[in-house]
Design a protein around this motif. Structure first.
Motif, mmCIF file in Angstrom:
data_model
loop_
_atom_site.group_PDB
_atom_site.id
_atom_site.type_symbol
_atom_site.label_atom_id
_atom_site.label_comp_id
_atom_site.label_asym_id
_atom_site.label_seq_id
_atom_site.Cartn_x
_atom_site.Cartn_y
_atom_site.Cartn_z
ATOM 1 N N HIS A 101 0.962 -1.057 -0.138
ATOM 2 C CA HIS A 101 0.019 0.002 0.001
ATOM 3 C C HIS A 101 0.956 1.223 -0.122
ATOM 4 C CE1 HIS A 101 -3.753 -2.084 0.314
ATOM 5 N NE2 HIS A 101 -3.129 -3.003 1.389
ATOM 6 N N GLY A 102 1.917 1.154 -0.763
ATOM 7 C CA GLY A 102 2.918 2.455 -0.806
ATOM 8 C C GLY A 102 3.829 2.583 0.256
ATOM 9 N N VAL A 103 3.746 1.855 1.119
ATOM 10 C CA VAL A 103 4.851 1.930 2.291
ATOM 11 C C VAL A 103 5.852 0.813 1.840
ATOM 12 C CG1 VAL A 103 5.650 1.666 4.713
ATOM 13 C CG2 VAL A 103 2.850 2.335 4.036
ATOM 14 N N LYS A 104 7.135 1.333 1.659
ATOM 15 C CA LYS A 104 8.298 0.487 1.430
ATOM 16 C C LYS A 104 9.113 0.018 2.433
ATOM 17 C CE LYS A 104 12.395 -0.053 -1.486
ATOM 18 N NZ LYS A 104 13.251 0.562 -2.416
ATOM 19 N N PHE A 105 9.226 -1.246 2.696
ATOM 20 C CA PHE A 105 9.838 -1.702 3.936
ATOM 21 C C PHE A 105 11.249 -2.384 3.536
ATOM 22 C CE2 PHE A 105 5.846 -1.678 5.853
ATOM 23 C CZ PHE A 105 6.244 -1.521 7.449
ATOM 24 N N GLU A 155 17.336 -5.919 11.475
ATOM 25 C CA GLU A 155 16.982 -4.291 11.324
ATOM 26 C C GLU A 155 15.909 -4.289 10.409
ATOM 27 O OE1 GLU A 155 20.771 -1.783 11.866
ATOM 28 O OE2 GLU A 155 21.256 -3.708 10.571
ATOM 29 N N CYS A 156 15.035 -3.352 10.536
ATOM 30 C CA CYS A 156 13.742 -2.667 9.697
ATOM 31 C C CYS A 156 14.016 -1.574 9.669
ATOM 32 C CB CYS A 156 12.796 -3.253 10.506
ATOM 33 S SG CYS A 156 11.201 -2.947 9.742
ATOM 34 N N SER A 157 13.439 -0.837 8.406
ATOM 35 C CA SER A 157 13.301 0.403 8.125
ATOM 36 C C SER A 157 12.156 0.622 7.401
ATOM 37 C CB SER A 157 14.391 1.207 7.551
ATOM 38 O OG SER A 157 14.623 0.784 6.215
ATOM 39 N N HIS A 158 11.433 1.400 7.228
ATOM 40 C CA HIS A 158 10.429 1.985 6.146
ATOM 41 C C HIS A 158 10.305 3.341 6.100
ATOM 42 C CE1 HIS A 158 7.565 3.731 9.339
ATOM 43 N NE2 HIS A 158 8.164 2.865 10.062
ATOM 44 N N ASP A 159 9.556 3.714 5.028
ATOM 45 C CA ASP A 159 9.776 5.058 4.474
ATOM 46 C C ASP A 159 8.274 6.115 4.735
ATOM 47 O OD1 ASP A 159 7.680 4.108 2.635
ATOM 48 O OD2 ASP A 159 8.722 4.356 0.822
ATOM 49 N N THR A 192 15.101 -1.852 19.677
ATOM 50 C CA THR A 192 15.617 -0.557 19.576
ATOM 51 C C THR A 192 15.258 0.203 18.427
ATOM 52 O OG1 THR A 192 17.480 -1.481 18.090
ATOM 53 C CG2 THR A 192 17.992 -1.615 20.489
ATOM 54 N N ARG A 193 15.354 1.548 18.695
ATOM 55 C CA ARG A 193 14.715 2.210 17.482
ATOM 56 C C ARG A 193 15.900 3.521 17.363
ATOM 57 N NH1 ARG A 193 9.163 2.476 17.264
ATOM 58 N NH2 ARG A 193 9.482 3.850 15.448
ATOM 59 N N ASN A 194 16.289 3.880 16.181
ATOM 60 C CA ASN A 194 17.013 5.109 15.710
ATOM 61 C C ASN A 194 16.196 6.113 15.385
ATOM 62 O OD1 ASN A 194 19.061 3.548 16.073
ATOM 63 N ND2 ASN A 194 19.194 2.833 14.098
ATOM 64 N N SER A 195 15.015 5.957 14.877
ATOM 65 C CA SER A 195 14.158 7.067 14.587
ATOM 66 C C SER A 195 12.643 6.261 14.325
ATOM 67 C CB SER A 195 14.679 7.562 13.028
ATOM 68 O OG SER A 195 14.449 6.808 12.151
ATOM 69 N N PRO A 196 11.851 7.219 14.000
ATOM 70 C CA PRO A 196 10.303 6.447 13.985
ATOM 71 C C PRO A 196 10.363 5.426 12.684
ATOM 72 C CG PRO A 196 10.198 8.948 13.938
ATOM 73 C CD PRO A 196 11.714 8.666 13.993
ATOM 74 N N VAL A 197 11.251 5.636 11.775
ATOM 75 C CA VAL A 197 11.135 4.681 10.712
ATOM 76 C C VAL A 197 12.496 3.791 10.675
ATOM 77 C CG1 VAL A 197 10.196 6.491 9.062
ATOM 78 C CG2 VAL A 197 12.686 6.204 9.149
#
Length: 123
Positions: A9-13, A30-34, A77-82
């Motif tokens: 749905h337009g969210v890139k992981f 690790e995980c990130s999204h946009d 752990t989180r480095n930022s919201p994404v």
């Protein structure tokens, strides 16, 4: 090593590629999204293909919460919201599973978007 990517749905992981670690060693997935509006990150474990997903932990950037069965062995752990990671300090064979990160605007009652999953094998 590369990343595993998916778009829902337009969210890139992006999630870490498959990991193989020795019992007793550490593992970091690790995980990130946009999408910076998805400020809640959730992590799930799937022990075998087709089995239900079990919630491990969830949280905003600095406020992780853990399900009782997982709070001693996993760290969110989180480095930022994404950007975030699921850390296992001492891997056990029972940790062999596929781990999925997900993101949502809130913990409960809101649509969550899932990453592609990372397979962890503990030897």
């Amino acid at each position: 090593l590369g990343w595993i990517s998916s778009q829902v749905h337009g969210v890139k992981f992006q999630q870490s590629p498959p990991h193989i670690v020795k019992q007793g060693s550490g593992a970091k997935i690790e995980c990130s999204h946009d999408d910076s509006s998805l400020i809640m990150m959730l992590w799930y474990q799937q022990r075998t293909a087709g089995s239900p997903l079990t919630l491990i932990a969830y949280g905003y950037e600095n406020l992780p919460s853990y399900e009782d069965d997982f709070k001693r062995e996993f760290t969110l752990t989180r480095n930022s919201p994404v950007n975030g990671a699921l850390v296992i300090s001492r891997a056990k064979q029972s940790h062999s599973a596929v781990y999925f990160c997900a993101a949502s605007t809130q913990y409960s009652g809101y649509e969550a978007y899932f990453g592609p999953g990372t397979k962890l094998t503990v030897l």
